[in-house]
Each structure stands twice: as C-alpha cells, then as structure tokens.
Motif scaffolding. Structure first.
Motif, PDB file in Angstrom:
ATOM      1  N   MET A   4       0.838  -1.192   0.000  1.00 27.36           N
ATOM      2  CA  MET A   4       0.000   0.000   0.000  1.00 27.36           C
ATOM      3  C   MET A   4       0.879   1.250   0.000  1.00 27.36           C
ATOM      4  N   GLN A   5       0.461   2.233  -0.766  1.00 33.82           N
ATOM      5  CA  GLN A   5       1.157   3.513  -0.816  1.00 33.82           C
ATOM      6  C   GLN A   5       1.118   4.187   0.551  1.00 33.82           C
ATOM      7  N   ARG A   6       2.244   4.647   1.015  1.00 33.65           N
ATOM      8  CA  ARG A   6       2.316   5.367   2.287  1.00 33.65           C
ATOM      9  C   ARG A   6       2.080   6.844   2.027  1.00 33.65           C
ATOM     10  N   ASP A   7       1.748   7.589   3.073  1.00 31.37           N
ATOM     11  CA  ASP A   7       1.534   9.023   2.914  1.00 31.37           C
ATOM     12  C   ASP A   7       2.836   9.735   2.574  1.00 31.37           C
ATOM     13  N   ALA A   8       3.942   9.330   3.191  1.00 25.26           N
ATOM     14  CA  ALA A   8       5.205  10.022   2.944  1.00 25.26           C
ATOM     15  C   ALA A   8       6.378   9.172   3.392  1.00 25.26           C
ATOM     16  N   GLU A   9       7.513   9.367   2.725  1.00 31.61           N
ATOM     17  CA  GLU A   9       8.771   8.820   3.208  1.00 31.61           C
ATOM     18  C   GLU A   9       9.508  10.023   3.774  1.00 31.61           C
ATOM     19  N   VAL A  10       9.758  10.006   5.066  1.00 31.69           N
ATOM     20  CA  VAL A  10      10.321  11.153   5.771  1.00 31.69           C
ATOM     21  C   VAL A  10      11.755  10.845   6.180  1.00 31.69           C
ATOM     22  N   CYS A  11      12.593  11.851   6.140  1.00 28.92           N
ATOM     23  CA  CYS A  11      13.986  11.678   6.531  1.00 28.92           C
ATOM     24  C   CYS A  11      14.323  12.702   7.616  1.00 28.92           C
ATOM     25  N   ASP A  12      14.834  12.210   8.739  1.00 28.37           N
ATOM     26  CA  ASP A  12      15.357  13.112   9.766  1.00 28.37           C
ATOM     27  C   ASP A  12      16.730  13.551   9.295  1.00 28.37           C
ATOM     28  N   VAL A  13      16.987  14.864   9.333  1.00 26.64           N
ATOM     29  CA  VAL A  13      18.243  15.393   8.806  1.00 26.64           C
ATOM     30  C   VAL A  13      18.913  16.339   9.787  1.00 26.64           C
ATOM     31  N   MET A  14      20.232  16.464   9.601  1.00 27.65           N
ATOM     32  CA  MET A  14      21.028  17.452  10.319  1.00 27.65           C
ATOM     33  C   MET A  14      21.693  18.296   9.226  1.00 27.65           C
ATOM     34  N   VAL A  15      21.434  19.585   9.224  1.00 31.32           N
ATOM     35  CA  VAL A  15      21.937  20.468   8.187  1.00 31.32           C
ATOM     36  C   VAL A  15      23.058  21.333   8.757  1.00 31.32           C
ATOM     37  N   ILE A  16      24.218  21.284   8.099  1.00 26.73           N
ATOM     38  CA  ILE A  16      25.352  22.130   8.477  1.00 26.73           C
ATOM     39  C   ILE A  16      25.307  23.344   7.554  1.00 26.73           C
ATOM     40  N   LEU A  17      25.280  24.526   8.144  1.00 24.12           N
ATOM     41  CA  LEU A  17      25.183  25.751   7.349  1.00 24.12           C
ATOM     42  C   LEU A  17      26.563  26.248   6.916  1.00 24.12           C
ATOM     43  N   LYS A  18      26.585  26.979   5.811  1.00 32.43           N
ATOM     44  CA  LYS A  18      27.825  27.577   5.316  1.00 32.43           C
ATOM     45  C   LYS A  18      28.282  28.672   6.268  1.00 32.43           C
ATOM     46  N   ARG A  19      29.588  28.916   6.257  1.00 32.65           N
ATOM     47  CA  ARG A  19      30.189  29.922   7.130  1.00 32.65           C
ATOM     48  C   ARG A  19      29.556  31.302   6.936  1.00 32.65           C
ATOM     49  N   GLU A  20      29.168  31.612   5.696  1.00 29.47           N
ATOM     50  CA  GLU A  20      28.569  32.927   5.417  1.00 29.47           C
ATOM     51  C   GLU A  20      27.269  33.153   6.193  1.00 29.47           C
ATOM     52  N   TYR A  21      26.665  32.071   6.661  1.00 27.37           N
ATOM     53  CA  TYR A  21      25.391  32.184   7.388  1.00 27.37           C
ATOM     54  C   TYR A  21      25.578  32.109   8.903  1.00 27.37           C
ATOM     55  N   GLU A  22      26.831  32.279   9.364  1.00 27.16           N
ATOM     56  CA  GLU A  22      27.132  32.213  10.796  1.00 27.16           C
ATOM     57  C   GLU A  22      26.238  33.121  11.633  1.00 27.16           C
ATOM     58  N   ASP A  23      25.993  34.340  11.157  1.00 26.02           N
ATOM     59  CA  ASP A  23      25.191  35.307  11.922  1.00 26.02           C
ATOM     60  C   ASP A  23      23.834  35.557  11.261  1.00 26.02           C
ATOM     61  N   PRO A  81      -3.033  10.060  10.171  1.00 23.69           N
ATOM     62  CA  PRO A  81      -4.422   9.653  10.438  1.00 23.69           C
ATOM     63  C   PRO A  81      -5.413  10.311   9.472  1.00 23.69           C
ATOM     64  N   ALA A  82      -6.562   9.674   9.284  1.00 21.82           N
ATOM     65  CA  ALA A  82      -7.608  10.235   8.431  1.00 21.82           C
ATOM     66  C   ALA A  82      -7.965  11.624   8.937  1.00 21.82           C
ATOM     67  N   GLY A  83      -8.140  12.559   8.023  1.00 23.39           N
ATOM     68  CA  GLY A  83      -8.478  13.924   8.407  1.00 23.39           C
ATOM     69  C   GLY A  83      -7.258  14.832   8.441  1.00 23.39           C
ATOM     70  N   ASP A  84      -6.071  14.266   8.564  1.00 18.75           N
ATOM     71  CA  ASP A  84      -4.837  15.056   8.554  1.00 18.75           C
ATOM     72  C   ASP A  84      -4.610  15.525   7.120  1.00 18.75           C
ATOM     73  N   PRO A  85      -4.247  16.807   6.916  1.00 22.21           N
ATOM     74  CA  PRO A  85      -4.052  17.289   5.541  1.00 22.21           C
ATOM     75  C   PRO A  85      -2.938  16.552   4.786  1.00 22.21           C
ATOM     76  N   ARG A  86      -2.022  15.898   5.509  1.00 25.74           N
ATOM     77  CA  ARG A  86      -0.931  15.149   4.868  1.00 25.74           C
ATOM     78  C   ARG A  86      -1.342  13.724   4.506  1.00 25.74           C
ATOM     79  N   ASP A  87      -2.578  13.332   4.834  1.00 23.66           N
ATOM     80  CA  ASP A  87      -3.059  11.976   4.555  1.00 23.66           C
ATOM     81  C   ASP A  87      -3.338  11.835   3.067  1.00 23.66           C
TER      82      ASP A  87
END
Length: 112
Positions: A4-23, A81-87
């Motif tokens: 059965m098709q699932r609603d979503a395949e989700v990935c937990d991520v850790m994002v390292i930002l570029k030095r230019e975005y330090e502040d 769950p049913a009723g959730d907009p992501r369903d």
C-alpha cells in the motif's frame, strides 16, 4: 504482495550551514522551511539545524545557498491519520506493519 502507498517517506536530517550564514540563522531557517523542512532545533553556536523533510525534497534542500552539508540521520515511512491534511491515501486504514505484533504463543508442554 501488493504494497500500500504510504503518505510520505520522511527523513530526519542534520543540516550544516555555510560559514557565510554564521550570523544569519533566521534567514537560513526560512530557506530550509521553504523547501518543506520541519525544523526541530537550530543551534546558532554550531550553525547546525535539525529537523525532518520528505525524502523527495532532500535534493532541493542540498541545493540551498545556506546549506554546506545535509546528513541523513534516519528515513522512515509516515502514515498520517484520516483527516490530517498530509493523509495522501485518504485513511485507507491500518496495514499489518502499523498494527502491533501478534501475541506470542508458547509451544510445548502446558503447565497448570
């Protein structure tokens, strides 16, 4: 077996930002959210943002100007769950892997 098709395949991520975005953490977080990342934690001291995103959006996340590196921590299927907009499959009900495992039956001699 028909999967059965699932609603979503989700990935937990850790994002390292570029030095230019330090502040510029707030600006970076806005970029992340625009491609669909749900931010759980933003560590300004280390320029690291943790959260989750639909797997299909990871490539867009990696292409953002603020992003140096995306570490994929864990990927899993989500069934909302049913009723959730992501369903997406309209609450087709539970599947065997959503249900608890059957209780174990002990084989062999019965004791009183």
């Amino acid at each position: 077996m028909n999967a059965m098709q699932r609603d979503a395949e989700v990935c937990d991520v850790m994002v390292i930002l570029k030095r230019e975005y330090e502040d510029r953490m707030a600006e970076a977080v806005e970029q992340l959210k625009k491609v669909g990342m749900q931010v759980r934690n933003a560590d300004d001291d280390n320029s690291v943002v943790e959260g989750s995103i639909d797997s299909c959006n990871i490539h867009a996340l990696e292409q953002l100007d603020a992003v140096q590196y995306v570490r994929k921590v864990m990927t899993y299927n989500a069934e909302y769950p049913a009723g959730d907009p992501r369903d997406k499959n309209q609450g087709m009900g539970s599947t065997p892997d959503d249900e608890p495992p059957p209780t174990q039956r002990r084989m062999g001699k019965r004791y009183p």
